[in-house]
Design a protein around this motif. Structure first.
Motif, PDB file in Angstrom:
ATOM      1  N   ALA A   5     -16.112  23.720   5.797  1.00  0.00           N
ATOM      2  CA  ALA A   5     -16.499  24.419   7.037  1.00  0.00           C
ATOM      3  C   ALA A   5     -16.027  24.387   8.516  1.00  0.00           C
ATOM      4  N   ALA A   6     -15.198  22.997   7.969  1.00  0.00           N
ATOM      5  CA  ALA A   6     -13.672  22.966   9.219  1.00  0.00           C
ATOM      6  C   ALA A   6     -12.952  24.116   9.145  1.00  0.00           C
ATOM      7  N   ILE A   7     -12.545  25.221   7.542  1.00  0.00           N
ATOM      8  CA  ILE A   7     -11.903  25.929   7.968  1.00  0.00           C
ATOM      9  C   ILE A   7     -11.926  26.875   7.935  1.00  0.00           C
ATOM     10  N   LEU A   8     -13.777  27.318   7.506  1.00  0.00           N
ATOM     11  CA  LEU A   8     -13.886  28.341   7.962  1.00  0.00           C
ATOM     12  C   LEU A   8     -14.532  28.793   9.231  1.00  0.00           C
ATOM     13  N   THR A   9     -14.095  27.621  10.295  1.00  0.00           N
ATOM     14  CA  THR A   9     -15.076  27.669  11.268  1.00  0.00           C
ATOM     15  C   THR A   9     -13.808  27.621  12.314  1.00  0.00           C
ATOM     16  N   SER A  46     -20.675  24.578  17.499  1.00  0.00           N
ATOM     17  CA  SER A  46     -21.241  24.323  19.074  1.00  0.00           C
ATOM     18  C   SER A  46     -20.273  23.446  19.421  1.00  0.00           C
ATOM     19  N   ILE A  47     -18.807  23.369  18.882  1.00  0.00           N
ATOM     20  CA  ILE A  47     -18.215  22.367  19.723  1.00  0.00           C
ATOM     21  C   ILE A  47     -17.504  23.420  20.950  1.00  0.00           C
ATOM     22  N   THR A  98     -14.135  16.016  15.973  1.00  0.00           N
ATOM     23  CA  THR A  98     -15.182  16.884  15.017  1.00  0.00           C
ATOM     24  C   THR A  98     -16.333  16.092  13.992  1.00  0.00           C
ATOM     25  N   ILE A  99     -15.673  15.284  13.640  1.00  0.00           N
ATOM     26  CA  ILE A  99     -16.576  14.399  12.904  1.00  0.00           C
ATOM     27  C   ILE A  99     -17.748  13.517  13.436  1.00  0.00           C
ATOM     28  N   PRO A 100     -16.721  12.774  14.737  1.00  0.00           N
ATOM     29  CA  PRO A 100     -17.500  12.482  15.608  1.00  0.00           C
ATOM     30  C   PRO A 100     -18.872  13.531  16.419  1.00  0.00           C
ATOM     31  N   LEU A 101     -18.961  14.571  16.949  1.00  0.00           N
ATOM     32  CA  LEU A 101     -19.212  15.298  17.632  1.00  0.00           C
ATOM     33  C   LEU A 101     -20.361  16.046  16.971  1.00  0.00           C
TER      34      LEU A 101
END
Length: 294
Positions: free
Chosen positions: A91-95, A183-184, A207-210
């Motif tokens: 998800a992080a890579i694609l975003t 949405s970040i 990313t992870i905390p938010l």
């Protein structure tokens, strides 16, 4: 005064059907399971004998039940870790990496989630076939396979089930986390980059905390649902075999019911219920943290 009474009556009228249905189909059956676990009764016999906690005493000394619980816990831990780590990373890579065709990848990853468990089990059973399955055929291109690998044998059966379960679940959570990550505000990442933070640091510090609230909620639901999903996959792929190597708690409960030990199977059901409740409470406790806002 009349408006207040009328509003209360309207709310009660709207809520009443759901409360009645939940009570009839959830609360009362659950209470009845606890009651029947204290009796000895055949699956198709109206007669029952009160035995107190004898079913539970026998249960904690039942090696087959202990093995089925060990398999259940193994699937919960391993499938959850692999699924969520994979979903978060992809998800992080694609975003973040501006990969072209994000919608295409969302659809491709999500497709397994809309397939029936029986269909997925059939697909992987065909892949795992020792004689002409796709997996052994691919391995055979690179090495001599005089003895085909038994992917559903006692040694590898749990690994095979884990792969199928992860493949089915990872796309759903990937799509959910992509929605949260998108949405970040990009300004947060830009500020972090100016401060010299690497992508790796940004992932764990921003990313992870938010999106932690989303992770925590989905984690709790997934862990509990894995108990049921494990039963469905095992029932469809191996039926608990070979020699009980892939048996899970729910499957063992049904096998005891089919053997005519209805009261004992209800005692197993009570243990699974208490285990699920305790596990849910533990996960909520461990993952609790302050909500970050931006």
């Amino acid at each position: 005064m009349k408006k207040s009474i009328g509003r209360s009556s309207f709310i009660l009228l709207c809520v009443a059907p759901a409360v009645i249905l939940f009570t009839v189909f959830m609360i009362l059956p659950t209470i009845n399971v606890f009651r029947m676990s204290l009796f000895q009764r055949g699956a198709y016999s109206p007669g029952e004998t009160f035995v107190g906690f004898d079913n539970f005493i026998y249960l904690i000394n039942d090696a087959q039940f202990i093995r089925s619980m060990q398999n259940t816990i193994l699937l919960i831990v391993v499938v959850t870790l692999i699924t969520f780590c994979t979903a978060l990373v992809f998800a992080a890579i694609l975003t973040r990496e501006n990969v072209k065709g994000q919608n295409f990848f969302r659809i491709v990853f999500y497709i397994p989630n809309i397939l029936s468990i029986v269909v997925i089990s059939g697909i992987f059973s065909a892949i795992y076939k020792p004689e002409n399955g796709m997996l052994n055929s691919i391995i055979g291109l690179f090495t001599n396979m005089s003895n085909p690998i038994l992917w559903k044998g006692e040694k590898l059966v749990m690994v095979s089930i884990i792969i199928a379960m992860v493949w089915q679940a990872v796309g759903y959570y990937l799509v959910m986390y992509m929605a949260s990550m998108s949405s970040i505000p990009e300004s947060l990442y830009e500020s972090a980059s100016l401060e010299g933070a690497s992508r790796f640091t940004q992932f764990f510090q921003i990313t992870i905390p938010l999106i932690w609230t989303n992770i925590r909620t989905t984690l709790t639901f997934f862990i509990i649902s894995t108990i049921n999903m494990a039963f469905l996959f095992v029932k469809s792929m191996t039926s608990g075999g070979p020699n009980g190597a892939s048996e899970v708690a729910l499957g063992y409960m049904y096998s005891q019911k089919d053997a005519g030990l209805f009261g004992y199977s209800m005692a197993i059901g009570v243990m699974i219920f208490l285990f699920s409740f305790a596990l849910s409470a533990l996960v909520n406790k461990v993952t609790k943290r302050d909500v970050l806002e931006y």
